[in-house]
Scaffold this active site. Structure first.
Site, PDB file in Angstrom:
ATOM      1  CB  VAL A   1      -0.748  -0.012   1.610  1.00 22.71           C
ATOM      2  CG1 VAL A   1      -2.098  -1.072   1.085  1.00 22.71           C
ATOM      3  CG2 VAL A   1      -0.405  -0.131   2.614  1.00 22.71           C
ATOM      4  CB  SER A   2       0.383   4.850  -1.755  1.00 24.71           C
ATOM      5  OG  SER A   2       0.321   3.839  -2.685  1.00 24.71           O
TER       6      SER A   2
END
Length: 194
Positions: free
Chosen positions: A59-60
């Site tokens: 995930v970012s």
């Protein structure tokens, strides 16, 4: 399947199933896969695969960390459905734009990893994924993408990558995705050429 899905299929509350797992009283065999509790016997690897099969989830940002477990569950269920024996799970929080992902780079450097399984191609790499796939293939390794759909039109994908790259330089990483998404959605919704 994971413990949560099994509990739902049996009509048992997940909390009760988790307690039974902790006490060792579940009526089915279980094993851990990363942070997941899987129900059933682990699948044996196909005899042709000599290396490890690794699930990679990313995930970012830290506010999206809750999605990591869901992402791992979806990819693991898909991999076991493909008769792949998952050796380990690698999760990471980091941007695909700047390339400073230590776990990802360690995964690419590890010659014992024969297969990397990801949910979407952009979880693996935003830019140059084709080049990395070619390098893996040259070493007899492979990348499997669970949901390759993403953007069907190559031109739209190319334009999005270019706009994202330019916006990152102008506005920074956080605002880049929003500044790219809005015009691309507007053009595709209007049905005009990109």
């Amino acid at each position: 399947m994971n413990l949560k899905e099994w509990a739902a299929s049996q009509g048992i509350a997940y909390v009760a199933a988790r307690r039974q797992y902790a006490a060792g009283t579940l009526p089915v065999p279980t094993y851990r896969l990363g942070r997941l509790i899987m129900v059933g016997d682990p699948l044996a690897a196909a005899p042709t695969d000599t290396g490890q099969v690794v699930v990679y989830a990313r995930v970012s940002s830290a506010d999206q960390e809750a999605d990591l477990d869901r992402q791992v569950a979806r990819v693991t269920v898909w991999a076991t459905g493909q008769r792949l024996s998952v050796s380990r799970v690698v999760t990471e929080v980091g941007s695909a734009v700047d390339g400073h992902r230590t776990k990802f780079l360690a995964l690419l450097r590890d010659p014992t990893v024969s297969t990397i399984v990801v949910e979407h191609r952009d979880r693996f790499a935003r830019f140059g994924a084709g080049c990395v796939e070619a390098a893996l293939a040259a070493q007899g390794r492979r990348l499997l993408v669970v949901d390759p759909a993403g953007v069907d039109d190559d031109l739209v994908g190319d334009v999005t990558e270019i706009l994202t790259s330019l916006c990152v330089r102008l506005y920074g990483r956080r605002a880049a995705a929003d500044r790219v998404r809005r015009p691309v959605e507007a053009v595709t919704a209007a049905g005009g050429p990109v």
